[in-house]
Scaffold this active site. Structure first.
Site, PDB file in Angstrom:
ATOM      1  N   HIS A 123      24.514  50.801 122.609  1.00 43.60           N
ATOM      2  CA  HIS A 123      23.578  50.653 121.494  1.00 43.60           C
ATOM      3  C   HIS A 123      24.146  49.687 120.475  1.00 43.60           C
ATOM      4  O   HIS A 123      25.356  49.657 120.264  1.00 43.60           O
ATOM      5  CB  HIS A 123      23.320  52.009 120.822  1.00 43.60           C
ATOM      6  CG  HIS A 123      22.103  51.989 119.964  1.00 43.60           C
ATOM      7  ND1 HIS A 123      22.127  51.563 118.659  1.00 43.60           N
ATOM      8  CD2 HIS A 123      20.822  52.298 120.248  1.00 43.60           C
ATOM      9  CE1 HIS A 123      20.901  51.633 118.176  1.00 43.60           C
ATOM     10  NE2 HIS A 123      20.087  52.062 119.108  1.00 43.60           N
ATOM     11  N   ASP A 155      17.304  56.636 125.554  1.00 47.22           N
ATOM     12  CA  ASP A 155      16.518  56.438 126.776  1.00 47.22           C
ATOM     13  C   ASP A 155      17.148  57.074 128.008  1.00 47.22           C
ATOM     14  O   ASP A 155      16.535  57.113 129.069  1.00 47.22           O
ATOM     15  CB  ASP A 155      16.340  54.924 127.039  1.00 47.22           C
ATOM     16  CG  ASP A 155      15.497  54.258 125.962  1.00 47.22           C
ATOM     17  OD1 ASP A 155      14.553  54.901 125.487  1.00 47.22           O
ATOM     18  OD2 ASP A 155      15.788  53.103 125.604  1.00 47.22           O
TER      19      ASP A 155
HETATM   20  N1  CMC Z   1      26.384  48.457 130.791  1.00 49.81           N
HETATM   21  C1  CMC Z   1      27.494  47.692 130.951  1.00 49.81           C
HETATM   22  N2  CMC Z   1      28.050  46.975 129.955  1.00 49.81           N
HETATM   23  C2  CMC Z   1      27.463  47.029 128.756  1.00 49.81           C
HETATM   24  C3  CMC Z   1      26.297  47.787 128.511  1.00 49.81           C
HETATM   25  C4  CMC Z   1      25.764  48.522 129.592  1.00 49.81           C
HETATM   26  N3  CMC Z   1      24.660  49.259 129.439  1.00 49.81           N
HETATM   27  N4  CMC Z   1      25.926  47.657 127.233  1.00 49.81           N
HETATM   28  C5  CMC Z   1      26.805  46.826 126.675  1.00 49.81           C
HETATM   29  N5  CMC Z   1      27.744  46.449 127.584  1.00 49.81           N
HETATM   30  C6  CMC Z   1      28.937  45.602 127.335  1.00 49.81           C
HETATM   31  C7  CMC Z   1      28.562  44.145 127.175  1.00 49.81           C
HETATM   32  O1  CMC Z   1      28.643  43.467 128.407  1.00 49.81           O
HETATM   33  C8  CMC Z   1      29.609  43.664 126.198  1.00 49.81           C
HETATM   34  O2  CMC Z   1      30.823  43.521 126.892  1.00 49.81           O
HETATM   35  P1  CMC Z   1      31.902  42.381 126.442  1.00 49.81           P
HETATM   36  O3  CMC Z   1      32.346  42.757 125.071  1.00 49.81           O
HETATM   37  O4  CMC Z   1      32.954  42.447 127.471  1.00 49.81           O
HETATM   38  O5  CMC Z   1      31.150  41.074 126.476  1.00 49.81           O
HETATM   39  C9  CMC Z   1      29.809  44.852 125.257  1.00 49.81           C
HETATM   40  O6  CMC Z   1      29.461  46.008 126.057  1.00 49.81           O
HETATM   41  C10 CMC Z   1      28.921  44.814 124.011  1.00 49.81           C
HETATM   42  O7  CMC Z   1      27.566  44.688 124.439  1.00 49.81           O
HETATM   43  P2  CMC Z   1      26.489  43.718 123.793  1.00 49.81           P
HETATM   44  O8  CMC Z   1      25.509  43.335 124.837  1.00 49.81           O
HETATM   45  O9  CMC Z   1      27.193  42.610 123.052  1.00 49.81           O
HETATM   46  O10 CMC Z   1      25.853  44.693 122.725  1.00 49.81           O
HETATM   47  P3  CMC Z   1      24.455  44.527 122.013  1.00 49.81           P
HETATM   48  O11 CMC Z   1      24.568  45.274 120.751  1.00 49.81           O
HETATM   49  O12 CMC Z   1      24.070  43.093 121.945  1.00 49.81           O
HETATM   50  O13 CMC Z   1      23.423  45.236 123.013  1.00 49.81           O
HETATM   51  C11 CMC Z   1      22.164  46.918 124.125  1.00 49.81           C
HETATM   52  C12 CMC Z   1      22.994  46.550 122.882  1.00 49.81           C
HETATM   53  C13 CMC Z   1      21.512  48.263 123.899  1.00 49.81           C
HETATM   54  C14 CMC Z   1      21.082  45.859 124.316  1.00 49.81           C
HETATM   55  C15 CMC Z   1      23.104  46.961 125.352  1.00 49.81           C
HETATM   56  O14 CMC Z   1      24.054  47.992 125.200  1.00 49.81           O
HETATM   57  C16 CMC Z   1      22.333  47.162 126.672  1.00 49.81           C
HETATM   58  O15 CMC Z   1      21.889  46.182 127.273  1.00 49.81           O
HETATM   59  N6  CMC Z   1      22.142  48.439 127.144  1.00 49.81           N
HETATM   60  C17 CMC Z   1      21.344  48.718 128.305  1.00 49.81           C
HETATM   61  C18 CMC Z   1      19.841  48.729 127.929  1.00 49.81           C
HETATM   62  C19 CMC Z   1      19.466  49.943 127.120  1.00 49.81           C
HETATM   63  O16 CMC Z   1      19.817  51.065 127.435  1.00 49.81           O
HETATM   64  N7  CMC Z   1      18.673  49.717 126.057  1.00 49.81           N
HETATM   65  C20 CMC Z   1      18.161  50.797 125.194  1.00 49.81           C
HETATM   66  C21 CMC Z   1      18.777  50.740 123.843  1.00 49.81           C
HETATM   67  S1  CMC Z   1      18.545  52.218 122.842  1.00 49.81           S
HETATM   68  C22 CMC Z   1      16.863  52.473 122.609  1.00 49.81           C
HETATM   69  C23 CMC Z   1      16.086  51.276 122.263  1.00 49.81           C
HETATM   70  O17 CMC Z   1      16.431  50.479 121.408  1.00 49.81           O
HETATM   71  O18 CMC Z   1      15.018  51.134 122.844  1.00 49.81           O
END
Ligand code: CMC
Length: 391
Positions: free
Chosen positions: A270, A327
């Site tokens: 998140h 989710d």
């Molecule tokens: N699985 C594997 N690696 C992950 C995941 C995941 N679900 N989420 C984040 N990471 C890694 C990412 O690759 C990055 O690694 P590094 O630092 O080595 O580059 C690190 O964790 C930080 O992630 P980010 O993508 O920079 O974080 P963000 O704040 O931009 O993204 C997020 C947040 C929710 C989009 C992301 O965690 C994600 O894609 N999660 C899966 C989709 C998901 O469950 N979304 C629902 C979010 S909650 C409810 C809503 O908003 O609808």
């Protein structure tokens, strides 16, 4: 003037001041208008929470009854909207359909975009809350090839939704209180989440003075994405894949760690919570409770728990503070309630509707300026035009 700093994805940019939702991602705290999410999920009623978000205070009995009755009076949808709806192919995703249908509502209520007309925002708010469930159930009925159900206004909000979803001309659905209270809880947990992608979209679109229906329609589109609300559908699909693959959760944990795989653990991580998502905690407990009460034994619940356990013991997820989000377990409950996978994100939208409305209203009340981010240009410098023959 001056320097422009880029903050891709607005990781550290505050876009507004807001008095609606308090979120502390380090501590895992979420409050609507000062009320703890744990308290509201346990004790409140979704329409009461909607009123709280939109108006700032919990309603007293008279206010609640008026709000509920106003919504009841608006549950019917203009029959001409059916003609728009009927034109969609049967396999159109319900989120695309809902975004289009809510946008179409502006055409039926032109005072929503006429600045010179008296302000009927309060009625538009009631209409959205009232008609969204009706429209959502049309999508489900169409996918089944069943006739739609008209709303039954003797029922409360959640029960009416369940009636429109599940009643058939040959057999009226008897609302199960376990199901309607589970639905009530899930909707409350989704009702607002400060400046997330869809809410920021609603505020940004509304900041150009676009009408409420168009702004909410844009929010629905933003929510559809798999990184946002669309994740709830993807979680169940992922859990089903794990099951079909023999149930080896470590294989999927390892795949998610491999940046070249293009795979992420859906329902994990998140932007703001760097500790447990408090909503996920409540939903995980509720999943056990509700499936138990309904006598549903869904093997993906065990897979989800195994996956969570494996990820929470893996250094990759621990070091990045990636926890299950809202989710992760919600789809398992929706499924136990009889809601099909392609409707999960619509359920999220139904829950989020009061939050979007409250944020739109706050943005207007605060007279916020039009949202217009800047950029740093990285393209070509000035070059002479070359005519087509010379290219
Ligand atoms: N699985 C594997 N690696 C992950 C995941 C995941 N679900 N989420 C984040 N990471 C890694 C990412 O690759 C990055 O690694 P590094 O630092 O080595 O580059 C690190 O964790 C930080 O992630 P980010 O993508 O920079 O974080 P963000 O704040 O931009 O993204 C997020 C947040 C929710 C989009 C992301 O965690 C994600 O894609 N999660 C899966 C989709 C998901 O469950 N979304 C629902 C979010 S909650 C409810 C809503 O908003 O609808």
């Amino acid at each position: 003037t001056g320097y422009i700093t880029i903050d891709s994805g607005y990781k550290n940019t505050g876009a507004t001041k807001s008095a609606i939702t308090f979120l502390d991602g380090e501590e895992g705290i979420l409050r609507y208008r000062g009320y703890a999410i744990e308290d509201l999920a346990e004790k409140a009623n979704f329409l009461g929470v909607a009123y709280l978000l939109i108006n700032g205070e919990l309603p007293n009995k008279t206010q609640y009854e008026k709000f509920e009755n106003d919504i009841r009076r608006h549950t019917l949808v203009n029959e001409d909207m059916r003609r728009i709806f009927d034109g969609f192919p049967v396999n159109a995703h319900p989120m695309g359909v809902m975004s289009a249908m809510i946008s179409a509502m502006s055409g039926f209520y032109p005072d929503s975009y006429n600045d010179k007309a008296p302000d009927h925002t309060d009625t538009h708010i009631i209409r959205l809350l009232a008609k969204f469930p009706t429209l959502a159930t049309w999508c489900f009925k169409k996918s089944n090839g069943h006739p739609i159900n008209y709303p039954k206004n003797s029922l409360d909000y959640c029960s009416n939704f369940l009636h429109m979803m599940f009643s058939l001309p040959v057999e009226e659905y008897a609302v199960d209180p376990v199901v309607s209270s589970a639905l009530n809880k899930l909707l409350i947990l989704h009702a607002d989440h400060e400046q997330n992608c869809s809410t920021s979209t609603v505020r940004l679109v509304g900041s150009s003075k676009a009408n409420l229906y168009s702004s909410i329609s844009a929010g629905i589109s933003a929510l559809w994405g798999p990184l946002h609300g669309g994740a709830n559908q993807e979680v169940i699909e992922m859990l089903e894949d794990i099951k079909a693959d023999g149930g080896d959760v470590m294989k999927f944990v390892n795949k998610a760690k491999d940046k070249n795989s293009g795979f992420r653990l859906m329902g994990f991580g998140h932007r703001v919570y760097k500790n447990f998502d408090p909503r996920a905690k409540i939903i995980k407990k509720a999943a056990d409770d509700i499936l138990g009460k309904l006598g549903v034994n869904d093997p993906v619940l065990e897979i989800a728990k195994g996956l969570e356990e494996a990820a929470l013991h893996d250094d990759y997820f621990v070091s990045r503070k990636l926890y299950p989000n809202v989710d992760f377990y919600s789809g398992i409950i929706y499924r136990a309630l009889g809601i099909p996978t392609n409707m999960f994100t619509v359920m999220f939208a139904l829950g989020r509707l009061p939050g979007w409305i409250a944020q739109w209203k706050e943005m207007r009340a605060n007279k916020e300026p039009i949202g217009r981010p800047r950029q740093i240009y990285t393209g070509a410098t000035l070059r002479p035009f070359v005519s087509l023959e010379d290219r």
